[in-house]
Design an enzyme around this catalytic site. Structure first.
Site, PDB file in Angstrom:
ATOM      1  N   GLU A 117      31.362  43.658  22.886  1.00  0.00           N
ATOM      2  CA  GLU A 117      32.564  44.297  23.445  1.00  0.00           C
ATOM      3  C   GLU A 117      32.626  45.770  23.024  1.00  0.00           C
ATOM      4  OE1 GLU A 117      33.694  42.504  25.677  1.00  0.00           O
ATOM      5  OE2 GLU A 117      32.938  40.584  24.949  1.00  0.00           O
ATOM      6  N   GLY A 147      35.004  34.504  26.180  1.00  0.00           N
ATOM      7  CA  GLY A 147      34.762  34.915  24.797  1.00  0.00           C
ATOM      8  C   GLY A 147      35.628  36.068  24.340  1.00  0.00           C
TER       9      GLY A 147
HETATM   10  N1  B3K Z   1      33.740  41.490  30.660  1.00  0.00           N
HETATM   11  C1  B3K Z   1      34.293  40.278  30.093  1.00  0.00           C
HETATM   12  C2  B3K Z   1      34.200  39.107  30.992  1.00  0.00           C
HETATM   13  C3  B3K Z   1      35.293  39.002  31.976  1.00  0.00           C
HETATM   14  C4  B3K Z   1      35.228  37.685  32.690  1.00  0.00           C
HETATM   15  C5  B3K Z   1      36.151  37.612  33.852  1.00  0.00           C
HETATM   16  N2  B3K Z   1      36.191  36.299  34.435  1.00  0.00           N
HETATM   17  C6  B3K Z   1      33.660  39.948  28.796  1.00  0.00           C
HETATM   18  C7  B3K Z   1      32.327  40.511  28.551  1.00  0.00           C
HETATM   19  O1  B3K Z   1      31.362  40.235  29.219  1.00  0.00           O
HETATM   20  O2  B3K Z   1      32.207  41.312  27.662  1.00  0.00           O
HETATM   21 ZN    ZN Z   2      30.244  41.920  28.664  1.00  0.00          ZN
END
Ligand code: B3K
Ligand code: ZN
Length: 900
Positions: free
Chosen positions: A306, A269
């Site tokens: 995010e 995403g």
């Molecule tokens: N932290 C990222 C996800 C990363 C995935 C790696 N395979 C997005 C999120 O959870 O905000």
């Molecule tokens: Zn996350």
């Protein structure tokens, strides 16, 4: 790219601090698609905390993958005692503290994995979480190594006019040969997984705002030029997120500038890189013509998610990847609360409930299923082969429930105190789930030792409820018992003892009103919902002064991620559906009623017996549909039957064909029996005038389009075809246009007539230049209803030859292939096994160039042992084919666990 090495199991118990630390990183990139040169200058020193461990040696081991070694220097002098190997670089006999300069090269244009530095539509992007940074340069690529970064980007000025990285822009200028550069500095220490760069032909929507404490902030949403008109909602969502985090948690944006960049080739995403969030276009771009109400809501949620990571994940990060839920569970909880507040419901329980229902529906359908299969793992896993396989529903969604339960136990204020203490203690650190729990415990003066089991036990707890009313003494006792009867063997292995389950309960009198509550050890009556702290394997709670035998409203607002078993009669469920003051449980009662009926019908369908729908269900649904006191979106949720996937999971042996027959039968019966009500509701909930993505307008569209979908089920769907055609032609927004197209596809499936073809062709022609809309066009067709005479797989195979299909683009692959395999169970599980053969083919095709996406698809068959015997064999054969031929560690871990 393929990784044929014996998969190594990484275990949480083996955690050791790094032998070295890296304090500063200075990166210089000469960006060229075929061969990008990266010069990496680091201040390295021995880790005092690791001095006594065996990890401390004279050698420095750096991780690196798919990198070409160019040179190494220590303290300004070329260093020869370097060995480059498959997993990185060994520098022998290094000093205790030194400056290390490593120069290497990578090939972004050939990087099809979309991990590390890659090219998409001619622009450069990075994705480093979890272990992509090592594909850019050699490093201690683990989250407990935190450094400050400066980054210089050099590239051709015409091809890459925009050069972005984390933090603040501190210098820029031109270079010889038509090149230019930009230098960025991130003042905050961060782990390597939060590094990012972007370079290319992009434009930005900009806003300047003042943060809560009065500092000016520059906000930017960067996209390709043709998409600039689709950035306003993302920008609004960002501003709302910033305001909400200030208000609810007192957390402010810490950088002068915050950027979001959209990219069309992306494995998931979005990604929370410090100050430079990189997003799948799907979660940025929206205007009324191209995006549905759901898209608008998803964008708001993901932008929020995010952004919220900036504190929960970035300022305080994870010590190791086993602690992933520390940031993900917490940040999902934060984004869920944000979305609930944005839907108008920060204080309004009814409005909050719709968001809660949507989240619980996903949790129960997908996370509970994960717990029931071979990938079952605790919120804090004990081991993994490939960490990318552990970005799961358990870590994210169950993790969020585990965070939510602190708030349920301590209230919003108590939760806030815990959060404040967490940041006070750990800002700038890489910590563990235990540290979060300790902050919650200490801030609230509670011993939360038992609560640790929520992090270490896999599986979905089952709570069995029995009640007893003692009329003579006006006492009502509720006995709760917890076990893991529904969980997989993998989950049961992790059990250590009972959990602390916050179990919210209300008691409803015969008039439908809540009874005031007093437990036997309480001095006075208070409130109408009580959160019972259920801590033993079995425990009885007794309410006193209960004047009449009540009906219990159990696990209000879904106060814990458990399965509740209680023997409600259908009449009682209908009563709860009509009266429960807890909106979540009103919805829940309707779902229980429908699930019970649907499972009974599926059992009959499996035996080829005639089907008949209970009038009580029809009446209950009619009452909900016409209940004007309920919001349209709540009615839409209540009138939507549980999904085929969820229903199949409730059967002792999943039988997708029987479930499909039963559910379709009930939908047709509801469509026909409530025809005039649906038609009236359709008219009543039109949203004339300009499109507005407000919760109120979206709520009306949702109910109206549900009405249309039920009308499309009629054996003679002339009304639906007429309404849908008119709606399709007149629509000024994607919600209505896509819903109309969907209704036409369903009406067509029922009648064998070709009523959808014109709209399908028109849709394609109209949106040919909008990739995200073309994704919908593929997805709708892949998930459409089929029949033995018209198998959808044939359509899917034909669509794979369409010029717009591209397996290399994850969104497109998901829109066609994943939609068929995961969103069309009746067709995917065709008795001849053709769906499984197709699945194996596609997993292997994806595996050759994008293991992460392949592994997601690979998970689609993991519950194979729970299906009817006739399907199990072809499923096993497909799994075995993949196990024999897959190359990546990612896919191998999934299929090997499934077959084990
Ligand atoms: N932290 C990222 C996800 C990363 C995935 C790696 N395979 C997005 C999120 O959870 O905000
Ligand atoms: Zn996350």
């Amino acid at each position: 790219m393929s990784d044929t090495a014996t998969p190594n199991v990484i275990r949480r118990a083996d955690y050791a601090p790094p032998a070295f630390l890296i304090d500063t990183v200075d990166l210089e990139f000469d960006l060229v698609p075929d061969r990008t040169i990266v010069k990496n200058t680091m201040r390295v020193r021995r880790n005092p905390a690791a001095a006594h461990t065996t990890a401390s040696t004279a050698d420095l081991e750096l991780m690196g993958e798919q990198l070409e070694f160019v040179s190494a220097a220590i303290d300004g002098k070329p260093y020869a005692r370097v060995r480059a190997h498959e997993h990185g670089l060994t520098l022998e006999n290094v000093p205790d503290a030194f400056e290390l300069v490593l120069t290497g090269a990578c090939a972004p244009a050939d990087n099809t994995t979309l991990s590390g530095l890659y090219v998409s539509s001619g622009n450069f992007f990075t994705q480093c979480e979890a272990e992509g940074f090592r594909r850019i340069t050699w490093f201690l690529d683990r989250p407990d190594v935190m450094a400050t970064y400066t980054v210089t980007l050099r590239a051709d000025k015409i091809a890459y006019p925009v050069l972005l990285s984390n933090g603040n822009l501190i210098a820029e200028g031109t270079l010889p040969d038509g090149r230019h550069y930009a230098k960025w500095e991130d003042p905050f220490r961060k782990p390597s997984y939060l590094f990012a760069l972007v370079a290319g032909k992009l434009v930005a929507l900009e806003e300047r705002i003042e943060s809560g404490s009065g500092k000016e902030k520059l906000l930017q949403v960067w996209v390709e030029p043709q998409d600039l008109d689709k950035t306003h909602h993302a920008m609004d969502s960002l501003i709302h997120s910033i305001r909400w985090d200030e208000k609810r948690f007192g957390l402010e944006l810490d950088l002068d500038r915050f950027m979001i960049v959209a990219v069309s080739d992306f494995n998931m995403g979005a990604m929370e890189n410090k100050g430079l969030n990189i997003f799948n276009t799907k979660y940025v771009l929206a205007n009324p013509e191209t995006a549905t109400d759901t898209d608008f809501a998803n964008i708001e949620a993901v932008v929020g998610h995010e952004y919220f990571h900036n504190w929960t994940g970035n300022r305080v990060t994870c010590r190791d990847w086993f602690q992933l839920s520390l940031k993900e569970g917490l940040t999902v909880f934060r984004d869920q609360e944000f979305s609930a507040a944005m839907s108008g419901g920060d204080e309004n329980d009814a409005a909050r409930a719709t968001k809660r229902i949507e989240d619980v529906r996903v949790l129960r359908q997908v996370q509970f299923a994960e717990d029931a299969g071979p990938m079952a793992h605790p919120v804090r896993p004990e081991s993994y082969v490939e960490i990318n396989n552990f970005y799961t529903m358990t870590v994210y969604e169950k993790g969020s429930e585990v965070v939510r339960m602190y708030q349920t136990l301590f209230g919003r204020d108590g939760f806030r105190k815990g959060m404040d203490l967490y940041f006070q203690r750990h800002d700038g650190q890489a910590v563990a789930c235990d540290d979060f729990r300790a902050a919650m415990a200490d801030a609230n003066g509670r011993d939360l030792a038992q609560y640790e089991r929520w992090y270490s036990q896999a599986g979905t707890p089952r709570v069995t409820v029995t009640t007893h009313y003692d009329e003579a003494h006006r006492r009502y006792s509720v006995t709760l018992a917890q076990d893991y009867a529904n969980s997989s063997p993998a989950a049961r292995e992790t059990q250590k003892g009972p959990l602390l389950i916050p179990f919210a309960i209300g008691l409803i009198g015969p008039d439908g009103a809540d009874l005031p509550l007093r437990l036997e050890d309480e001095s006075a009556v208070s409130g109408t919902t009580r959160v019972l702290e259920f801590t033993e394997a079995q425990q009885t709670f007794t309410f006193v002064d209960v004047p009449v035998k009540p009906l219990p409203s159990l696990l209000r607002n879904f106060s814990a991620p458990v399965i509740v078993e209680y023997d409600y009669s259908s009449t009682e469920l209908a009563f709860l559906l009509a009266h429960d003051s807890d909106p979540f449980n009103r919805w829940e009662a309707g779902q229980r009623l429908a699930t019970r009926e649907l499972l009974a019908l599926a059992a009959r369908a499996a035996r080829s017996e005639p089907l008949e729908v209970d009038d009580a269900l029809v009446d209950a649904f009619r009452r909900v549909l016409n209940d004007e006191t309920l919001s349209p979106s709540f009615r839409e949720l209540a009138l939507m039957l549980p999904s085929e996937t969820y229903l199949a999971e409730q059967m002792a042996e999943s039988n997708p064909a029987a479930v499909h027959a039963a559910r379709l039968f009930v939908r047709k019966r509801l469509g026909a029996a409530l025809k005039t009500d649906w038609l009236a509701s359709y008219d009543k909930h039109l949203t004339p005038g300009a499109y507005e993505p407000t919760p109120e307008a979206a709520s009306r569209r949702a109910l109206k389009n549900l009405a249309l979908s039920y009308l499309a089920e009629l054996d003679e769907p002339a009304d639906a075809v007429r309404l849908a055609t008119a709606q399709y032609d007149a629509a000024n927004n994607m919600t209505d246009r896509a819903a109309a197209l969907q209704a036409l596809l369903n009406a067509a499936a029922g009648t064998g007539r070709d009523v959808a073809r014109h709209a399908l062709e028109d849709f394609y022609a109209r949106f040919e230049r909008e990739p995200l809309v073309i994704d919908k066009w593929f997805a709708l067709q892949a998930a459409q209803r089929g029949s033995a005479q018209h198998p959808v797989l044939e359509t899917v195979r034909a669509l794979m030859k369409h010029p717009a299909f591209n397996l290399k683009n994850p969104n497109r692959a998901r829109s066609l292939i994943f939609s068929f395999c995961a969103a069309n169970p009746a067709q995917f599980h065709a008795a001849d096994g053709s769906g499984y053969a197709f699945w194996a083919e596609q997993v292997l095709a994806l595996d050759a160039f994008n293991p992460q996406v392949a592994a997601r698809l690979a998970r689609n068959l993991e519950l194979w042992r729970r299906f009817t015997p006739a399907l199990r064999e072809p499923m096993r054969a497909a799994l075995e084919k993949v196990a024999a031929e897959a190359k990546s560690r990612d896919v191998r871990e999934i299929v090997e666990k499934a077959l084990a």
